[in-house]
Design a protein around this motif. Structure first.
Motif, PDB file in Angstrom:
ATOM      1  N   ASN A   1       0.818  -1.218   0.000  1.00  0.00           N
ATOM      2  CA  ASN A   1       0.000   0.000   0.000  1.00  0.00           C
ATOM      3  C   ASN A   1       0.855   1.272   0.000  1.00  0.00           C
ATOM      4  OD1 ASN A   1      -2.523   1.276  -0.096  1.00  0.00           O
ATOM      5  ND2 ASN A   1      -2.591   1.536   2.117  1.00  0.00           N
ATOM      6  N   PHE A   2       1.919   1.273  -0.831  1.00  0.00           N
ATOM      7  CA  PHE A   2       2.719   2.476  -1.027  1.00  0.00           C
ATOM      8  C   PHE A   2       2.203   3.222  -2.255  1.00  0.00           C
ATOM      9  CE2 PHE A   2       5.287   1.222   2.333  1.00  0.00           C
ATOM     10  CZ  PHE A   2       6.388   2.051   2.504  1.00  0.00           C
ATOM     11  N   ASP A   3       2.675   4.470  -2.419  1.00  0.00           N
ATOM     12  CA  ASP A   3       2.101   5.328  -3.464  1.00  0.00           C
ATOM     13  C   ASP A   3       2.981   5.479  -4.706  1.00  0.00           C
ATOM     14  OD1 ASP A   3      -0.351   6.301  -1.981  1.00  0.00           O
ATOM     15  OD2 ASP A   3       1.225   6.917  -0.588  1.00  0.00           O
ATOM     16  N   TYR A   4       4.289   5.658  -4.499  1.00  0.00           N
ATOM     17  CA  TYR A   4       5.186   5.911  -5.632  1.00  0.00           C
ATOM     18  C   TYR A   4       6.533   5.219  -5.428  1.00  0.00           C
ATOM     19  CZ  TYR A   4       1.883   9.577  -6.945  1.00  0.00           C
ATOM     20  OH  TYR A   4       0.750  10.257  -7.299  1.00  0.00           O
ATOM     21  N   ILE A   5       7.239   5.070  -6.554  1.00  0.00           N
ATOM     22  CA  ILE A   5       8.599   4.543  -6.542  1.00  0.00           C
ATOM     23  C   ILE A   5       9.518   5.614  -7.117  1.00  0.00           C
ATOM     24  CG2 ILE A   5      10.151   2.783  -7.463  1.00  0.00           C
ATOM     25  CD1 ILE A   5       7.554   1.045  -7.796  1.00  0.00           C
ATOM     26  N   LEU A   6      10.576   5.956  -6.385  1.00  0.00           N
ATOM     27  CA  LEU A   6      11.533   6.953  -6.838  1.00  0.00           C
ATOM     28  C   LEU A   6      12.821   6.261  -7.266  1.00  0.00           C
ATOM     29  CD1 LEU A   6       9.435   8.654  -5.313  1.00  0.00           C
ATOM     30  CD2 LEU A   6      11.311  10.083  -4.461  1.00  0.00           C
ATOM     31  N   THR A   7      13.322   6.636  -8.424  1.00  0.00           N
ATOM     32  CA  THR A   7      14.576   6.075  -8.923  1.00  0.00           C
ATOM     33  C   THR A   7      15.598   7.209  -9.066  1.00  0.00           C
ATOM     34  OG1 THR A   7      14.123   6.340 -11.298  1.00  0.00           O
ATOM     35  CG2 THR A   7      13.237   4.371 -10.217  1.00  0.00           C
ATOM     36  N   ALA A   8      16.871   6.821  -9.228  1.00  0.00           N
ATOM     37  CA  ALA A   8      17.963   7.808  -9.170  1.00  0.00           C
ATOM     38  C   ALA A   8      18.506   8.178 -10.550  1.00  0.00           C
ATOM     39  CB  ALA A   8      19.092   7.273  -8.291  1.00  0.00           C
ATOM     40  N   HIS A   9      17.676   8.090 -11.610  1.00  0.00           N
ATOM     41  CA  HIS A   9      18.132   8.522 -12.929  1.00  0.00           C
ATOM     42  C   HIS A   9      18.459  10.016 -12.900  1.00  0.00           C
ATOM     43  CE1 HIS A   9      15.803   4.844 -13.906  1.00  0.00           C
ATOM     44  NE2 HIS A   9      16.739   4.697 -14.833  1.00  0.00           N
ATOM     45  N   HIS A  10      19.538  10.377 -13.565  1.00  0.00           N
ATOM     46  CA  HIS A  10      19.982  11.778 -13.535  1.00  0.00           C
ATOM     47  C   HIS A  10      20.251  12.278 -14.952  1.00  0.00           C
ATOM     48  CE1 HIS A  10      23.957  10.038 -14.082  1.00  0.00           C
ATOM     49  NE2 HIS A  10      23.759   9.303 -12.996  1.00  0.00           N
ATOM     50  N   ALA A  11      20.791  13.502 -15.060  1.00  0.00           N
ATOM     51  CA  ALA A  11      20.949  14.158 -16.357  1.00  0.00           C
ATOM     52  C   ALA A  11      21.856  13.376 -17.306  1.00  0.00           C
ATOM     53  CB  ALA A  11      21.493  15.576 -16.158  1.00  0.00           C
ATOM     54  N   ASP A  12      22.931  12.774 -16.791  1.00  0.00           N
ATOM     55  CA  ASP A  12      23.823  12.000 -17.658  1.00  0.00           C
ATOM     56  C   ASP A  12      23.140  10.736 -18.173  1.00  0.00           C
ATOM     57  OD1 ASP A  12      26.980  12.990 -17.443  1.00  0.00           O
ATOM     58  OD2 ASP A  12      25.714  13.648 -15.796  1.00  0.00           O
ATOM     59  N   ASP A  13      22.315  10.113 -17.334  1.00  0.00           N
ATOM     60  CA  ASP A  13      21.528   8.963 -17.791  1.00  0.00           C
ATOM     61  C   ASP A  13      20.616   9.368 -18.945  1.00  0.00           C
ATOM     62  OD1 ASP A  13      22.491   7.101 -15.886  1.00  0.00           O
ATOM     63  OD2 ASP A  13      21.098   7.865 -14.383  1.00  0.00           O
TER      64      ASP A  13
ATOM     65  N   GLY B   1      11.511   9.207 -28.694  1.00  0.00           N
ATOM     66  CA  GLY B   1      12.803   8.725 -28.211  1.00  0.00           C
ATOM     67  C   GLY B   1      13.820   9.821 -27.996  1.00  0.00           C
ATOM     68  N   LEU B   2      13.514  11.029 -28.476  1.00  0.00           N
ATOM     69  CA  LEU B   2      14.467  12.133 -28.357  1.00  0.00           C
ATOM     70  C   LEU B   2      14.141  13.085 -27.213  1.00  0.00           C
ATOM     71  CD1 LEU B   2      14.924  13.068 -32.139  1.00  0.00           C
ATOM     72  CD2 LEU B   2      16.394  11.625 -30.724  1.00  0.00           C
ATOM     73  N   THR B   3      12.969  12.927 -26.623  1.00  0.00           N
ATOM     74  CA  THR B   3      12.570  13.867 -25.564  1.00  0.00           C
ATOM     75  C   THR B   3      13.024  13.417 -24.186  1.00  0.00           C
ATOM     76  OG1 THR B   3      10.411  12.750 -25.581  1.00  0.00           O
ATOM     77  CG2 THR B   3      10.589  14.825 -26.775  1.00  0.00           C
ATOM     78  N   GLY B   4      13.729  12.287 -24.128  1.00  0.00           N
ATOM     79  CA  GLY B   4      14.398  11.912 -22.889  1.00  0.00           C
ATOM     80  C   GLY B   4      13.557  11.086 -21.936  1.00  0.00           C
TER      81      GLY B   4
ATOM     82  N   ASN C   1       6.505   8.745 -14.803  1.00  0.00           N
ATOM     83  CA  ASN C   1       5.883   7.784 -15.695  1.00  0.00           C
ATOM     84  C   ASN C   1       5.027   6.864 -14.836  1.00  0.00           C
ATOM     85  OD1 ASN C   1       5.156   6.147 -17.759  1.00  0.00           O
ATOM     86  ND2 ASN C   1       7.158   5.185 -18.033  1.00  0.00           N
ATOM     87  N   ASP C   2       3.714   7.177 -14.802  1.00  0.00           N
ATOM     88  CA  ASP C   2       2.795   6.440 -13.945  1.00  0.00           C
ATOM     89  C   ASP C   2       3.239   6.600 -12.486  1.00  0.00           C
ATOM     90  OD1 ASP C   2       0.654   4.827 -13.247  1.00  0.00           O
ATOM     91  OD2 ASP C   2       1.719   2.967 -13.583  1.00  0.00           O
ATOM     92  N   LYS C   3       3.604   5.511 -11.822  1.00  0.00           N
ATOM     93  CA  LYS C   3       3.981   5.566 -10.403  1.00  0.00           C
ATOM     94  C   LYS C   3       5.495   5.721 -10.214  1.00  0.00           C
ATOM     95  CE  LYS C   3      -0.156   4.847  -8.662  1.00  0.00           C
ATOM     96  NZ  LYS C   3      -0.837   5.822  -7.772  1.00  0.00           N
TER      97      LYS C   3
END
Length: 436
Positions: A115-127, A144-147, A152-154
């Motif tokens: 029963n959690f709400d979101y998942i946070l990931t550590a993607h950054h500008a270089d990724d 595919g060019l807009t990064g 994206n959803d949750k």
């Protein structure tokens, strides 16, 4: 960086306040910095860690490192492990794609279970830059060019405005420990080749390359939004939704100077990939089709018809017994005795109950089916000829059912009754059969 991150997450994602957040943590630099940042802020967090068992003892070392960190800082943690190589082999996937499939499947499963709400990931500008270059080398459109999307959803990626250098500096300033993934040093993977060989050259040419790149992506995103707005406007002129199907008017479509681009925009989400075949349908023969895994596109005269497609066919026949007053599958049909007939409708027929024999059979039409259409004085007609006269598409033909009594057609359901079962002056029992 902390102040900038705090301002960014509170302004960009204000809805995260008082939500329960999972943090995807591998133990590497990026995810450990994200964990450190979120732990300093007033969010309810828990850690998710996947052990993909791809680096032997090193993988278990990562897991132990993160478990120790969470224990020391009183952070809830959930871990799992996968036989990633076996999964990749079984499903004929690359190791990276297999790991991604396993990871996100587990993430979403835990979201619901805990029963959690979101998942946070550590993607950054270089990724983001690396993903852009990968898509560029493979051939891509604006999508595919807009990064990498910030949400994206949750899934939320709050570090996208920050560079790998920003993250490294923050880690050093705050004495944050992390684990080095030995596979990141290898150029075996395309992303690593881009990271080690290409990106340093771009940054050497322009030290502010990441900032310039972000401006370019911002312009591309604006262009994409304009394309999507135009696509919706043209769709409303060209397309007509009919239940699960979508009909595209080719006469209207061909007036557009770049109709192929609109077709791509409308059909891309349905899993199609044979774009040249799709474009050829516009000028192709009626009856030609192109398939994706779950949909098909049919050329029917001056229309393209998009419809769901399943390789598993329905049962061939269904019985309707004498005591059945209603059937609900594959069609919803009611049967009742009446004293008189009402206005004619293609949705209902009135038959002489003494002329039919139970069980009635409801089945799909077959090539060679013949019946005697009501009003043609006993003349026979092929069902296929009826379809042709009514200008039915292939999809409409496939959806047509036949009601039979002792192998004789009683009703081409929803279209035409058979003459042989009509009521007359000698009829004593009238049976009404109606398509609900």
């Amino acid at each position: 960086m902390f102040s900038k991150f705090q301002n960014h997450i509170s302004s960009k994602f204000p809805f995260l306040a008082e939500k329960k957040l999972f943090l995807a943590v591998s133990g590497g630099l990026d995810s450990m910095v994200l964990l450190h940042l979120l732990h300093k802020l007033p969010y309810e967090i828990a850690v998710l860690h996947c052990n993909f068992q791809l680096r032997g003892l090193e993988s278990f070392g990562d897991q132990e490192f993160i478990q120790d960190y969470c224990k020391q800082n009183n952070i809830p943690i959930f871990t799992t492990h996968f036989d990633t190589e076996a999964f990749a082999k079984d499903y004929k996937l690359s190791t990276q794609v297999a790991a991604r499939e396993l990871r996100y499947s587990w993430f979403y499963e835990l979201l619901e279970e805990k029963n959690f709400d979101y998942i946070l990931t550590a993607h950054h500008a270089d990724d983001n830059l690396e993903t852009f270059i990968i898509n560029l080398t493979r051939g891509t459109g604006l999508e595919g060019l807009t990064g990498i999307p910030e949400q994206n959803d949750k899934i939320i990626r709050p570090l996208l405005p920050f560079s790998r250098e920003d993250i490294l500096n923050y880690a050093n300033e705050n004495n944050i420990q992390w684990r080095e993934d030995s596979s990141n040093a290898s150029n075996k993977y395309l992303r690593n080749k881009i990271r080690h060989d290409l990106v340093p050259i771009l940054k050497e040419i322009n030290p502010n390359f990441l900032n310039a790149f972000e401006k370019t992506q911002s312009f591309l995103r604006e262009s994409k939004e304009m394309v999507e707005d135009a696509s919706i406007m043209i769709y409303q002129q060209v397309a007509k939704e009919a239940g699960e199907d979508i009909h595209f008017d080719l006469n209207q479509l061909k007036k557009l100077p770049n109709y192929q681009s609109y077709l791509y925009q409308w059909l891309n989400e349905f899993g199609f990939s044979a774009w040249n075949d799709i474009y050829d349908l516009v000028e192709g023969q009626s009856g030609k089709q192109v398939f994706s895994s779950a949909f098909r596109l049919l050329k029917n005269r001056e229309t393209l018809i998009l419809s769901p497609f399943s390789e598993t066919s329905e049962k061939d026949e269904y019985q309707i017994n004498e005591n059945d007053k209603e059937v609900n599958f594959p069609l919803k049909i009611s049967l009742c005795n009446v004293s008189h007939i009402t206005l004619d409708s293609n949705k209902a027929i009135f038959v002489d109950a003494d002329k039919i024999s139970f069980p009635l059979i409801l089945r799909k039409w077959k090539e060679g089916d013949v019946f005697q259409p009501l009003g043609m004085n006993g003349k026979s007609k092929k069902v296929s000829k009826l379809f042709k006269d009514e200008k039915l598409s292939l999809i409409e033909k496939e959806k047509t059912w036949i009601l039979c009594s002792n192998d004789q057609i009683v009703w081409v359901v929803g279209m035409r009754q058979d003459e042989r079962f009509k009521i007359n002056k000698t009829t004593n029992n009238i049976l009404k059969i109606e398509l609900q």
